[in-house]
Design a protein around this motif. Structure first.
Motif, PDB file in Angstrom:
ATOM      1  N   ALA A 240       0.823  -1.215   0.000  1.00 41.44           N
ATOM      2  CA  ALA A 240       0.000   0.000   0.000  1.00 41.44           C
ATOM      3  C   ALA A 240       0.856   1.263   0.000  1.00 41.44           C
ATOM      4  CB  ALA A 240      -0.940  -0.004   1.207  1.00 41.44           C
ATOM      5  N   TRP A 241       1.906   1.282   0.818  1.00 37.16           N
ATOM      6  CA  TRP A 241       2.777   2.461   0.858  1.00 37.16           C
ATOM      7  C   TRP A 241       3.607   2.579  -0.413  1.00 37.16           C
ATOM      8  CZ3 TRP A 241       2.977   6.713   3.842  1.00 37.16           C
ATOM      9  CH2 TRP A 241       2.118   6.731   4.937  1.00 37.16           C
ATOM     10  N   LEU A 242       3.968   1.464  -0.997  1.00 43.53           N
ATOM     11  CA  LEU A 242       4.664   1.496  -2.283  1.00 43.53           C
ATOM     12  C   LEU A 242       3.770   2.167  -3.322  1.00 43.53           C
ATOM     13  CD1 LEU A 242       6.592  -1.451  -3.856  1.00 43.53           C
ATOM     14  CD2 LEU A 242       4.926  -0.201  -5.181  1.00 43.53           C
TER      15      LEU A 242
ATOM     16  N   SER B 119      -3.427   8.448   2.921  1.00 42.66           N
ATOM     17  CA  SER B 119      -4.480   8.147   3.898  1.00 42.66           C
ATOM     18  C   SER B 119      -4.949   6.705   3.737  1.00 42.66           C
ATOM     19  CB  SER B 119      -5.667   9.100   3.728  1.00 42.66           C
ATOM     20  OG  SER B 119      -5.275  10.424   3.973  1.00 42.66           O
ATOM     21  N   TRP B 120      -5.144   6.306   2.505  1.00 39.34           N
ATOM     22  CA  TRP B 120      -5.563   4.936   2.202  1.00 39.34           C
ATOM     23  C   TRP B 120      -4.504   3.934   2.678  1.00 39.34           C
ATOM     24  CZ3 TRP B 120      -2.959   2.079  -1.648  1.00 39.34           C
ATOM     25  CH2 TRP B 120      -3.514   0.834  -1.929  1.00 39.34           C
ATOM     26  N   ALA B 121      -3.231   4.202   2.415  1.00 38.19           N
ATOM     27  CA  ALA B 121      -2.158   3.297   2.849  1.00 38.19           C
ATOM     28  C   ALA B 121      -2.110   3.194   4.376  1.00 38.19           C
ATOM     29  CB  ALA B 121      -0.812   3.772   2.295  1.00 38.19           C
ATOM     30  N   THR B 122      -2.310   4.319   5.043  1.00 38.05           N
ATOM     31  CA  THR B 122      -2.340   4.326   6.509  1.00 38.05           C
ATOM     32  C   THR B 122      -3.488   3.467   7.027  1.00 38.05           C
ATOM     33  OG1 THR B 122      -1.343   6.522   6.579  1.00 38.05           O
ATOM     34  CG2 THR B 122      -2.532   5.809   8.546  1.00 38.05           C
ATOM     35  N   LEU B 123      -4.645   3.590   6.412  1.00 35.65           N
ATOM     36  CA  LEU B 123      -5.811   2.805   6.836  1.00 35.65           C
ATOM     37  C   LEU B 123      -5.606   1.308   6.593  1.00 35.65           C
ATOM     38  CD1 LEU B 123      -8.728   5.158   5.756  1.00 35.65           C
ATOM     39  CD2 LEU B 123      -7.973   4.617   8.089  1.00 35.65           C
ATOM     40  N   ILE B 124      -4.932   0.959   5.533  1.00 33.54           N
ATOM     41  CA  ILE B 124      -4.636  -0.460   5.299  1.00 33.54           C
ATOM     42  C   ILE B 124      -3.738  -0.990   6.411  1.00 33.54           C
ATOM     43  CG2 ILE B 124      -3.356  -2.070   3.834  1.00 33.54           C
ATOM     44  CD1 ILE B 124      -4.636  -0.765   1.446  1.00 33.54           C
ATOM     45  N   GLY B 125      -2.695  -0.247   6.757  1.00 25.13           N
ATOM     46  CA  GLY B 125      -1.822  -0.676   7.851  1.00 25.13           C
ATOM     47  C   GLY B 125      -2.580  -0.810   9.160  1.00 25.13           C
ATOM     48  N   LEU B 126      -3.404   0.175   9.476  1.00 23.28           N
ATOM     49  CA  LEU B 126      -4.195   0.125  10.702  1.00 23.28           C
ATOM     50  C   LEU B 126      -5.163  -1.057  10.682  1.00 23.28           C
ATOM     51  CD1 LEU B 126      -5.038   1.398  13.405  1.00 23.28           C
ATOM     52  CD2 LEU B 126      -6.607   2.861  12.110  1.00 23.28           C
ATOM     53  N   SER B 127      -5.729  -1.337   9.533  1.00 18.93           N
ATOM     54  CA  SER B 127      -6.680  -2.457   9.436  1.00 18.93           C
ATOM     55  C   SER B 127      -6.015  -3.783   9.780  1.00 18.93           C
ATOM     56  CB  SER B 127      -7.299  -2.523   8.032  1.00 18.93           C
ATOM     57  OG  SER B 127      -6.396  -3.064   7.080  1.00 18.93           O
ATOM     58  N   ARG B 128      -4.747  -3.936   9.464  1.00 15.50           N
ATOM     59  CA  ARG B 128      -4.050  -5.196   9.737  1.00 15.50           C
ATOM     60  C   ARG B 128      -3.881  -5.409  11.246  1.00 15.50           C
ATOM     61  NH1 ARG B 128      -5.036  -8.377   6.204  1.00 15.50           N
ATOM     62  NH2 ARG B 128      -3.133  -9.565   6.527  1.00 15.50           N
TER      63      ARG B 128
END
Length: 172
Positions: free
Chosen positions: A113-115, A133-142
Motif C-alpha cells: 500500500a505504501w509502495l 491516507s488509504w495506505a495508513t488505513l490499510i496498515g491500521l486495518s491489519r
C-alpha cells in the motif's frame, strides 16, 4: 533490554488498538484490508496505462518493477525475522481474518500500500493525501484485524517507501 521494552510497547499498543474491534463484525475494516490484496493496484495501473497518456505508461512500468522488487525482499525478511503473528501468540485478543502466511514482520499489505501510495503521489501529486491516507488505513486495518503488530506495519511502510523511491529513481 531496549529491544525487550520496544517489544512490550509494541504488544501493548497492539492490544489497545485491537480491543477497539471487540464484539464487532469489522466489515469495513475487512473491506479496507482487502483493498490492499493487490488486485486494485493492477487495475489502477492498467487504467492509467490505457487512459492517461502523459504518465500512465511510466506509472505502470514503475509500479510493476517496484512490486517485482518488493515481493522477494518481503519474503526474505519474513523468513529472516520469523516473528509469530499476534493471533498465533497472544491471548485475549480479537482475530477477524485468517492470515495468508505464518509470520508477521513486515506487513506485506502495508508495504504494498505504501509502495503504491508513494508512486501515485510521485506521478499524480494531487492524489497524494488520498493515497497516503488509504495506505495508513490499510496498515491500521491489519492491526485491528489481529494479524500484525504496530511495528510490523511500520516496517512494511518503510519497505514500501524504500522500494518505491528506488524504483522511481531507476525508471522515472
Amino acid at each position: 533490554m531496549r529491544l525487550k521494552r520496544l517489544g512490550e510497547y509494541d504488544t501493548d499498543l497492539f492490544y489497545r488498538l485491537n480491543r477497539l474491534t471487540a464484539n464487532r463484525q469489522c466489515r469495513r475494516v475487512l473491506w479496507m484490508s482487502k483493498t490492499g490484496d493487490g488486485y486494485l493496484y493492477f487495475v489502477i495501473g492498467l487504467l492509467l496505462w490505457g487512459f492517461e497518456r502523459e504518465h500512465g505508461e511510466l506509472f505502470l512500468y514503475t509500479a510493476l518493477m517496484a512490486y517485482a522488487l518488493e515481493l522477494p525482499v518481503y519474503l526474505v525478511l519474513k523468513n529472516i525475522f520469523k516473528r509469530p503473528r499476534p493471533c498465533d501468540l497472544l491471548s485475549n485478543m480479537f482475530v477477524h481474518v485468517t492470515p495468508s502466511d505464518k509470520f508477521s514482520l513486515p506487513s506485506g499489505h502495508t508495504a504494498a500500500a505504501w509502495l503504491m501510495a508513494y508512486i501515485v503521489s510521485y506521478f499524480y501529486p494531487d492524489f497524494a493525501l488520498l493515497a497516503y491516507s488509504w495506505a495508513t488505513l490499510i496498515g491500521l486495518s491489519r492491526i485491528l484485524l489481529g494479524v500484525h503488530y504496530p511495528f510490523d506495519v511500520l516496517a512494511g511502510m518503510a519497505l514500501g517507501l524504500t522500494i518505491a523511491y528506488s524504483s522511481i529513481g531507476l525508471l522515472a
